[in-house]
Design a protein around this motif. Structure first.
Motif, PDB file in Angstrom:
ATOM      1  N   ALA A  10      45.161  40.700  21.078  1.00  0.00           N
ATOM      2  CA  ALA A  10      46.104  39.613  20.791  1.00  0.00           C
ATOM      3  C   ALA A  10      45.778  38.474  21.749  1.00  0.00           C
ATOM      4  N   ASP A  13      48.656  33.858  24.355  1.00  0.00           N
ATOM      5  CA  ASP A  13      49.984  33.364  23.975  1.00  0.00           C
ATOM      6  C   ASP A  13      50.922  34.504  23.573  1.00  0.00           C
ATOM      7  N   ALA A  14      50.409  35.481  22.846  1.00  0.00           N
ATOM      8  CA  ALA A  14      51.245  36.601  22.394  1.00  0.00           C
ATOM      9  C   ALA A  14      51.630  37.513  23.562  1.00  0.00           C
ATOM     10  N   GLU A 141      50.354  42.786  20.368  1.00  0.00           N
ATOM     11  CA  GLU A 141      49.554  42.867  19.144  1.00  0.00           C
ATOM     12  C   GLU A 141      50.454  42.794  17.922  1.00  0.00           C
ATOM     13  N   GLU A 143      53.310  41.194  17.879  1.00  0.00           N
ATOM     14  CA  GLU A 143      53.806  39.802  17.896  1.00  0.00           C
ATOM     15  C   GLU A 143      52.786  38.853  17.282  1.00  0.00           C
ATOM     16  N   SER A 144      51.488  39.159  17.482  1.00  0.00           N
ATOM     17  CA  SER A 144      50.452  38.220  17.013  1.00  0.00           C
ATOM     18  C   SER A 144      50.137  38.364  15.531  1.00  0.00           C
TER      19      SER A 144
END
Length: 145
Positions: A10, A13-14, A141, A143-144
């Motif tokens: 990811a 940012d994530a 991961e 979140e992305s």
């Protein structure tokens, strides 16, 4: 200091989004059992997470304080875990073409935990932090996606 590393699939940012959401702390930090409060400016320097550690009926209320913060790059924390003591925890994020590498370094800074020889501290801290990074990676991961 004990350091563990993990490649995360990811972007930075994530991963940072998970770190910057103090309410997620017990979701990825092994031993943290619940959040009681998150300072509104988290993860600004000096802000705190008010959390509990352990499992019922042996639950202790404690805090984690931000010592340094470079958004999307580094987060340095003072994690209290009394009666064992306090630890300094450093998370660094390094962008990679296919995600990022997260390094998590920790060592006891004060309290009775300092009495443990460094090899014993390493044997306790290393596996715990490897699991914490695994959990952090799963959250980032997800979140992305």
């Amino acid at each position: 200091m004990v350091t563990v590393r993990r490649d995360v699939g990811a972007p930075v940012d994530a991963v940072w989004a998970v770190l910057a959401d103090g309410w997620l702390y017990p979701s990825w930090v092994v031993g943290a059992s619940r959040m009681r409060e998150v300072d509104p400016a988290w993860p600004g320097v000096g802000t705190q997470l008010h959390h509990s550690v352990g499992t019922w009926p042996l639950v202790l209320d404690d805090t984690t304080t931000v010592l340094a913060c470079v958004p999307k790059r580094e987060l340095v924390l003072r994690a209290r875990g009394w009666p064992l003591g306090e630890a300094e925890v450093r998370l660094t994020l390094d962008e990679r073409a296919d995600g990022c590498e997260v390094a998590l370094s920790e060592d006891v800074r004060s309290g009775p935990g300092r009495l443990l020889p460094p090899p014993v501290r390493s044997a306790l801290i290393g596996p715990r932090n490897a699991e914490s990074l695994r959990r952090l990676a799963y959250l980032a991961e997800g979140e992305s996606r």
